[in-house]
Write a protein that holds these residues in place. Structure first.
Motif, short mmCIF file in Angstrom:
data_model
loop_
_atom_site.label_atom_id
_atom_site.label_comp_id
_atom_site.label_asym_id
_atom_site.label_seq_id
_atom_site.Cartn_x
_atom_site.Cartn_y
_atom_site.Cartn_z
N ALA A 94 -20.67 41.47 -5.77
CA ALA A 94 -20.78 40.33 -6.69
C ALA A 94 -20.01 40.57 -7.99
O ALA A 94 -19.51 39.63 -8.60
CB ALA A 94 -22.25 40.05 -7.00
N LEU A 95 -19.92 41.84 -8.42
CA LEU A 95 -19.26 42.16 -9.68
C LEU A 95 -18.66 43.55 -9.59
O LEU A 95 -19.30 44.47 -9.09
CB LEU A 95 -20.27 42.11 -10.84
CG LEU A 95 -19.74 42.50 -12.22
CD1 LEU A 95 -18.72 41.47 -12.70
CD2 LEU A 95 -20.89 42.61 -13.22
N GLY A 96 -17.45 43.68 -10.07
CA GLY A 96 -16.80 44.99 -10.09
C GLY A 96 -16.05 45.18 -11.40
O GLY A 96 -15.51 44.23 -11.95
N SER A 115 -29.43 52.15 -13.09
CA SER A 115 -30.84 51.89 -13.36
C SER A 115 -31.08 50.39 -13.26
O SER A 115 -30.17 49.62 -12.93
CB SER A 115 -31.24 52.41 -14.74
OG SER A 115 -30.74 51.55 -15.75
N LYS A 116 -32.26 49.94 -13.60
CA LYS A 116 -32.58 48.52 -13.53
C LYS A 116 -31.90 47.73 -14.65
O LYS A 116 -31.80 46.51 -14.57
CB LYS A 116 -34.09 48.32 -13.58
CG LYS A 116 -34.81 48.87 -12.36
CD LYS A 116 -36.29 48.55 -12.39
CE LYS A 116 -36.98 49.05 -11.13
NZ LYS A 116 -38.43 48.73 -11.10
N THR A 117 -31.46 48.43 -15.69
CA THR A 117 -30.87 47.74 -16.83
C THR A 117 -29.47 48.21 -17.19
O THR A 117 -28.72 47.47 -17.82
CB THR A 117 -31.76 47.92 -18.08
OG1 THR A 117 -31.95 49.32 -18.32
CG2 THR A 117 -33.12 47.26 -17.87
N VAL A 129 -22.13 54.49 -20.95
CA VAL A 129 -23.21 53.61 -20.50
C VAL A 129 -22.73 52.17 -20.58
O VAL A 129 -22.21 51.73 -21.61
CB VAL A 129 -24.48 53.78 -21.36
CG1 VAL A 129 -25.57 52.81 -20.91
CG2 VAL A 129 -24.99 55.21 -21.28
N HIS A 130 -22.88 51.45 -19.46
CA HIS A 130 -22.57 50.02 -19.40
C HIS A 130 -23.85 49.23 -19.16
O HIS A 130 -24.83 49.76 -18.63
CB HIS A 130 -21.61 49.71 -18.23
CG HIS A 130 -20.24 50.26 -18.37
ND1 HIS A 130 -19.94 51.58 -18.09
CD2 HIS A 130 -19.07 49.68 -18.76
CE1 HIS A 130 -18.64 51.79 -18.27
NE2 HIS A 130 -18.09 50.65 -18.68
N THR A 131 -23.82 47.96 -19.52
CA THR A 131 -24.83 47.05 -19.00
C THR A 131 -24.48 46.79 -17.54
O THR A 131 -23.38 47.10 -17.08
CB THR A 131 -24.83 45.73 -19.78
OG1 THR A 131 -23.57 45.05 -19.55
CG2 THR A 131 -25.01 45.96 -21.27
N ARG A 132 -25.40 46.20 -16.82
CA ARG A 132 -25.12 45.90 -15.42
C ARG A 132 -24.05 44.82 -15.28
O ARG A 132 -23.49 44.64 -14.20
CB ARG A 132 -26.40 45.50 -14.70
CG ARG A 132 -27.35 46.67 -14.48
CD ARG A 132 -28.66 46.21 -13.85
NE ARG A 132 -28.44 45.73 -12.50
CZ ARG A 132 -28.71 46.42 -11.38
NH1 ARG A 132 -29.19 47.66 -11.49
NH2 ARG A 132 -28.52 45.91 -10.19
N ALA A 133 -23.75 44.13 -16.37
CA ALA A 133 -22.68 43.13 -16.36
C ALA A 133 -21.32 43.75 -16.66
O ALA A 133 -20.30 43.08 -16.56
CB ALA A 133 -22.99 42.02 -17.36
#
Length: 248
Positions: A94-96, A115-117, A129-133
């Motif tokens: 869905a996202l890369g 992780s979940k976030t 560290v990235h956000t999941r977006a």
């Protein structure tokens, strides 16, 4: 009767040596607790961009060239190709996005955990560290991540990270100057928050590995030129609680 005495003496010596070895206790030294943002804010001198000795071992043992390409050597066994067919189709992506680049450091030793976030990634160039977006939240070098507050040039490499979905903690390990294993755990699900970080002096170690079991965190390294593994098993309860001196 006389022939049995040398064997008996040898047996006693082996038993005594094993007893002394069993009494040896390896302890982890705790570093000051800090958040990733606090660690990233510490201004440290530029670190050496190439892990020279580690890279030399790759070339010496016929593993990689300076630019990271695999060498063809007689000592490396090439296994025949195995063709497999997936029974369950992989879900669509869905996202890369590109996490980071380690083209100035060879080998990269890249690693990552979700992780979940957040998404925590690492390489010999540093941690990010990235956000999941895909938005970058914080970025720092390995020298910053593992430093203890002293303004010195340190050698950290071979990072490994993992996410414990049950405990909702991030875990990281690395090698320090070919002599210590670094182990760190986040205090929460957010890897940008505070971390408990430890250093275990092993005397000689290289090439870190990381695994999680139900109750333990297992860190391992390979030792040259002896060719054996050093394996440390930590209690999750001790590390997650921030124990002052956990015993692996």
């Amino acid at each position: 009767m006389n022939r049995t005495r040398p064997f008996s003496a040898l047996l006693v010596f082996v038993c005594l040596a094993a007893s002394v070895e069993a009494q040896e206790i390896v302890r982890a030294t705790k570093l000051p607790a800090a958040t990733l943002r606090e660690l990233a804010a510490v201004q440290l001198p530029p670190v050496q961009r190439l892990e020279v000795r580690h890279e030399e071992r790759h070339r010496t043992f016929g593993l990689h060239t300076r630019d990271g390409r695999r060498l063809r050597t007689e000592s490396v066994d090439v296994l025949p190709a195995v063709t497999t067919q997936a029974t369950i189709a992989a879900p669509p992506i869905a996202l890369g996005f590109e996490s980071g680049s380690s083209n100035q450091v060879a080998p990269a030793d890249s690693t990552g955990a979700v992780s979940k976030t957040h998404i925590l990634t690492g390489s010999n160039a540093g941690m990010k560290v990235h956000t999941r977006a895909g938005a970058v939240v914080v970025e720092l070098t390995l020298n910053q991540f593992w430093q203890s507050g002293t303004n010195t040039i340190l050698e950290f490499y071979d990072p490994r990270v993992a996410y414990d979905a049950t405990a909702r903690r991030c875990v990281a390990v690395a090698i320090h100057d070919e002599g210590s294993m670094m182990v760190g755990v986040s205090e929460s699900d957010d890897p940008t928050g505070a971390w408990h970080r430890y250093e275990v002096n092993l005397g000689d170690c290289d090439y870190s590995r990381l695994a999680l079991t139900k109750d333990t965190i297992v860190a391992a390294s390979y030792v040259y030129p002896d060719g054996f593994q050093k394996v440390l098993s930590f209690s999750k309860g001790e590390l997650f609680a921030g124990a002052a001196s956990p015993t692996p």
